[in-house]
Design a protein around this motif. Structure first.
Motif, short mmCIF file in Angstrom:
data_model
loop_
_atom_site.label_atom_id
_atom_site.label_comp_id
_atom_site.label_asym_id
_atom_site.label_seq_id
_atom_site.Cartn_x
_atom_site.Cartn_y
_atom_site.Cartn_z
N UNK A 81 55.98 12.99 -5.34
CA UNK A 81 55.51 13.17 -6.72
C UNK A 81 55.91 14.54 -7.24
N UNK A 82 55.83 15.58 -6.41
CA UNK A 82 56.24 16.92 -6.85
C UNK A 82 57.73 16.93 -7.19
N UNK A 83 58.53 16.24 -6.40
CA UNK A 83 59.96 16.13 -6.72
C UNK A 83 60.14 15.43 -8.05
N UNK A 84 59.41 14.36 -8.26
CA UNK A 84 59.51 13.62 -9.52
C UNK A 84 59.13 14.46 -10.72
N UNK A 85 58.09 15.29 -10.57
CA UNK A 85 57.68 16.15 -11.68
C UNK A 85 58.77 17.15 -12.04
N UNK A 86 59.50 17.61 -11.04
CA UNK A 86 60.58 18.57 -11.29
C UNK A 86 61.70 17.95 -12.12
N UNK A 87 61.89 16.67 -11.99
CA UNK A 87 63.02 16.02 -12.64
C UNK A 87 62.67 15.36 -13.96
N UNK A 107 62.84 22.70 -9.99
CA UNK A 107 62.24 22.43 -8.69
C UNK A 107 61.27 23.54 -8.31
N UNK A 108 61.68 24.76 -8.48
CA UNK A 108 60.83 25.90 -8.14
C UNK A 108 59.56 25.90 -9.00
N UNK A 109 59.72 25.67 -10.29
CA UNK A 109 58.57 25.69 -11.20
C UNK A 109 57.57 24.59 -10.88
N UNK A 110 58.06 23.40 -10.51
CA UNK A 110 57.16 22.29 -10.21
C UNK A 110 56.28 22.61 -9.02
N UNK A 111 56.86 23.23 -8.01
CA UNK A 111 56.06 23.58 -6.84
C UNK A 111 55.08 24.70 -7.14
N UNK A 112 55.44 25.59 -8.04
CA UNK A 112 54.51 26.68 -8.36
C UNK A 112 53.31 26.18 -9.15
N UNK A 118 52.43 22.54 -2.39
CA UNK A 118 53.79 22.95 -2.05
C UNK A 118 53.88 23.42 -0.61
N UNK A 119 52.87 24.12 -0.14
CA UNK A 119 52.91 24.61 1.24
C UNK A 119 52.86 23.47 2.25
N UNK A 120 52.35 22.31 1.84
CA UNK A 120 52.29 21.15 2.71
C UNK A 120 53.53 20.27 2.57
#
Length: 240
Positions: A81-87, A107-112, A118-120
């Motif tokens: 899902x985090x990958x999807x949010x980045x795109x 990609x960086x912004x989505x994890x932040x 993100x740490x998991x």
């Protein structure tokens, strides 16, 4: 001999809870992942349990197994899902370097936005739709730019690992308690700034620059250096 049905071919509609939960909602993979992200943001990794998720959703915890085999399977869905949010909303500009820059920053912004998750998630390979789409597009950008396949694969590896490494590093900083983050800023603002030139001449010479630089992520500038090196390499392989 009996066989266990392949869960991967069961559609979500077939596994969906047909009755609303106690809170009046109908379970779905998307709702469970959304709730997991919220709980991780509030409580960290300890929140990723079937019991806590069931309580947050107002559902019997056993109902979650209709959607995910176990909590690790759910974690992979969160990572995807985090990958999807980045795109979301990304469109190619037609320029390989600008495309990779935009993808890396996204990609960086989505994890932040989800530092605890993100740490998991940054070190996991999900094998799911969003990750597969990301791999396909990044490789397409590199191959379309003219990189030979071995170079495209190496650059893909470096590009993704660079982004994920910085995403994890910066997310870990954001996930610190406020007092710990303040203490770290004080180290740069006071401890290192006050070291005498007699014992630490290099630190003393650039103390002001260190204070300004170390308070922000180095990802954007490091990404640019990566892209510059990739452009040089493209010129080299093109001249062979």
């Amino acid at each position: 001999m009996t066989t266990t049905p392949d869960r991967s071919v069961v559609t979500e509609d077939a596994r969906r809870r047909r009755r609303p939960t106690k809170q009046g909602t109908v379970l779905s993979e998307a709702l469970i992942v959304e709730t997991a992200l919220r709980l991780i943001r509030q409580h960290g990794a300890a929140a990723l349990t079937v019991r806590r998720l069931g309580a947050a959703l107002g559902a019997d915890p056993s109902a979650l197994y209709r959607y995910f085999r176990n909590t690790d399977d759910l974690l992979l869905a969160v990572a995807d899902e985090l990958i999807g949010q980045a795109w979301t909303g990304w469109q190619s500009t037609g320029g390989w370097r600008s495309d990779l820059r935009e993808l890396g920053l996204r990609m960086h912004a989505a994890y932040q936005q989800h530092p605890q998750a993100a740490m998991l998630a940054t070190y996991r390979v999900t094998g799911r739709a969003n990750e597969a789409r990301a791999i396909e597009i990044i490789l397409g950008v590199l191959r379309g730019a003219g990189f030979p396949d071995p170079e495209a694969v190496r650059l893909y590896h470096g590009f993704v690992d660079l982004g994920l490494a910085f995403a994890a590093l910066d997310a870990a900083g954001l996930a610190l308690p406020p007092e710990a983050r303040a203490a770290e800023r004080d180290v740069w603002n006071h401890t290192y700034s006050e070291l005498p030139a007699a014992t630490h001449p290099n630190i003393a010479a650039v103390a002001r620059l260190l204070r300004a630089e170390m308070g922000r992520s180095a990802y954007a500038q490091t990404l640019e250096q990566f892209l510059e090196a990739a452009e040089v390499r493209l010129q080299e392989v093109g001249s062979c």
